[in-house]
Design an enzyme around this catalytic site. Structure first.
Site, PDB file in Angstrom:
ATOM      1  N   SER A 202       0.863  -1.210   0.109  1.00 15.37           N
ATOM      2  CA  SER A 202       0.043  -0.026  -0.116  1.00 15.37           C
ATOM      3  C   SER A 202       0.858   1.132   0.027  1.00 15.37           C
ATOM      4  CB  SER A 202      -0.854   0.125   1.233  1.00 15.37           C
ATOM      5  OG  SER A 202      -1.660   1.314   1.543  1.00 15.37           O
ATOM      6  N   TYR A 215      -1.349  -0.621  10.308  1.00 16.10           N
ATOM      7  CA  TYR A 215      -1.512  -0.946   8.993  1.00 16.10           C
ATOM      8  C   TYR A 215      -0.381  -0.411   8.114  1.00 16.10           C
ATOM      9  CZ  TYR A 215      -3.897  -1.295   4.500  1.00 16.10           C
ATOM     10  OH  TYR A 215      -4.120  -1.511   2.940  1.00 16.10           O
TER      11      TYR A 215
END
Length: 328
Positions: A202, A215
Site C-alpha cells: 500500500s 496498517y
C-alpha cells in the site's frame, strides 16, 4: 532561445567551481525526473504481456483474501486471461456465490476454494503446509498475496486500540505473505516456465500515514519483503510489488460515499492495470492515476504532506464513526 542558451553557457564557463557543481547537480535531477516521466508514459502505452504464453496454458493462480475487494476482482481479471483460480478465503459460504458467478462467466475454467483463517495462522505449525497440500497437484503459476485487514476502524489514537486488534492486524497482514510464499516458492521454481508473485502492499507502506500506524507498518513489511525476494528469485519468478492509494473496496466504500476519501479508483481498474504490468515492471502503484498521485506527493514538502494526511485521516475516522452511530 539560442541566444539564451549561449548566455547561460557563457555565464556557466565564467562561474566558480562551487556554482558549476550545483548547476550540474540541478540539471542532473531535472534530467532524471524528465526521463522517469517519459519512461512512465512509454510503459503506460505498452500493452500487457500474454500471461498464458509466459506462465503456461491451463495453469492456476492462487489469490489470498479472494472473497472481497481487490482479491475478488483479481479472480475475475485472472479468469479473463484464461487462468484457473484457487480462492483462499475465511468464509466458504460467502465465497460460493462468487465461484458460481465465475463459472457462469468462464465455463471452461476451474475454481477451487481453500478455507483458511489467517488470524489463526500462528496457532498451528502445519497451517501453511495444509494449504500447500491442497494445491500440490495443481500447476500453480501465479501467487497473489492480497489478504489484509485494518482493525483500527474509527479509533484515532494508537494507545486506545485493543491489544487483540493490534496483534491480529500484524499477524494477518504479514505472516501469510511471508509463510505462504515460503511454502510455495519451491513449487514455483520447479516449473519449466516462469512464475509470478504479486504482493499487495500500500502507499501507506511507503509514506507514513497517521492513525493507520499498524496498517502502515505491516504494509512496509509487505513492500520490503517483496522487493528483497525479487532480487533473489527474479531469474525464474516475476515479482510485482504494488502500492495502491485509495481503491474502492468494502473497506473504503463508506468513506468514499461520504466524501472523506478522494482520488480513488475501482478494484477492477486496479487489477486490470496491475496485471498489464506483470513481467514488465517490478514495483508500481498499480494504476496510472495512483502513479501520478504518488509522483505529485513526492515533490510536495514532507511537512505539508504530513499535515494534509493528518487532516484527511481525521475526516476518514469521523466519517466512519458517523456511519457506525447511524447503524446502532
Amino acid at each position: 532561445m539560442i541566444e539564451s542558451i549561449q548566455v547561460f553557457l557563457s555565464e556557466f564557463q565564467n562561474s566558480n567551481l562551487l556554482i558549476k557543481f550545483f548547476v550540474i547537480l540541478g540539471l542532473y535531477h531535472i534530467l532524471t525526473y524528465l526521463i522517469s516521466i517519459i519512461d512512465f508514459f512509454v510503459r503506460l502505452a505498452q500493452p500487457g504481456l500474454d500471461l498464458q504464453a509466459r506462465f503456461g496454458q491451463n495453469s492456476w493462480a492462487i489469490v489470498t483474501g479472494a472473497s472481497d475487494g481487490i482479491g475478488k476482482q483479481f479472480c475475475y481479471s485472472l479468469s479473463k486471461r484464461g487462468f484457473n483460480v484457487v480462492l483462499i478465503v475465511r468464509n466458504q459460504e460467502k465465497t460460493l456465490p462468487i465461484v458460481d458467478d465465475l463459472k457462469k462467466k468462464f465455463p471452461s475454467l476451474s475454481y477451487k476454494i481453500v478455507v483458511a483463517d489467517f488470524s489463526n495462522s500462528l496457532k498451528d505449525d502445519s497451517f501453511f503446509n495444509n494449504i500447500v497440500e491442497k494445491v500440490k497437484n495443481l500447476d500453480v503459476s501465479i501467487l497473489i498475496n492480497n489478504v489484509g485487514i485494518d482493525l483500527a476502524a474509527g479509533e484515532k489514537y494508537y494507545h486506545k486500540l485493543p491489544v487483540k486488534n493490534v496483534i491480529e492486524n500484524i499477524v494477518v497482514n504479514t505472516v501469510p505473505q511471508a509463510l505462504i510464499t515460503r511454502a510455495l516458492i519451491t513449487q514455483l521454481l520447479n516449473r519449466s516456465q516462469r512464475s509470478a508473485i504479486i504482493d499487495i502492499s500500500s502507499y501507506a507502506g511507503v509514506k507514513t500515514i497517521p492513525m493507520t500506524e499498524i496498517y502502515s507498518a505491516t504494509k512496509a513489511f509487505n513492500l520490503h519483503l517483496s522487493r528483497s525476494l525479487n532480487q533473489e528469485y527474479r531469474k525464474k519468478i516475476d515479482f510485482l510489488t504494488l502500492t495502491p492509494l485509495v481503491t474502492q473496496t468494502q473497506m473504503t466504500n463508506k468513506q468514499i460515499k461520504q466524501g472523506a476519501l478522494n482520488g480513488y479508483i475501482s478494484a477492477e481498474q486496479f487489477t486490470e492495470s496491475s496485471l498489464n504490468l506483470v513481467g514488465r515492471i517490478q514495483y508500481n502503484n498499480g494504476n496510472y492515476i495512483h502513479q501520478i498521485q504518488s509522483a505529485l506527493s513526492s515533490i510536495i514538502p514532507e511537512y505539508l504532506v504530513d499535515l494534509l494526511s493528518f487532516k484527511q485521516m481525521i475526516k476518514v475516522k469521523d466519517s466512519y464513526n458517523v456511519e457506525q452511530n447511524k447503524n446502532k
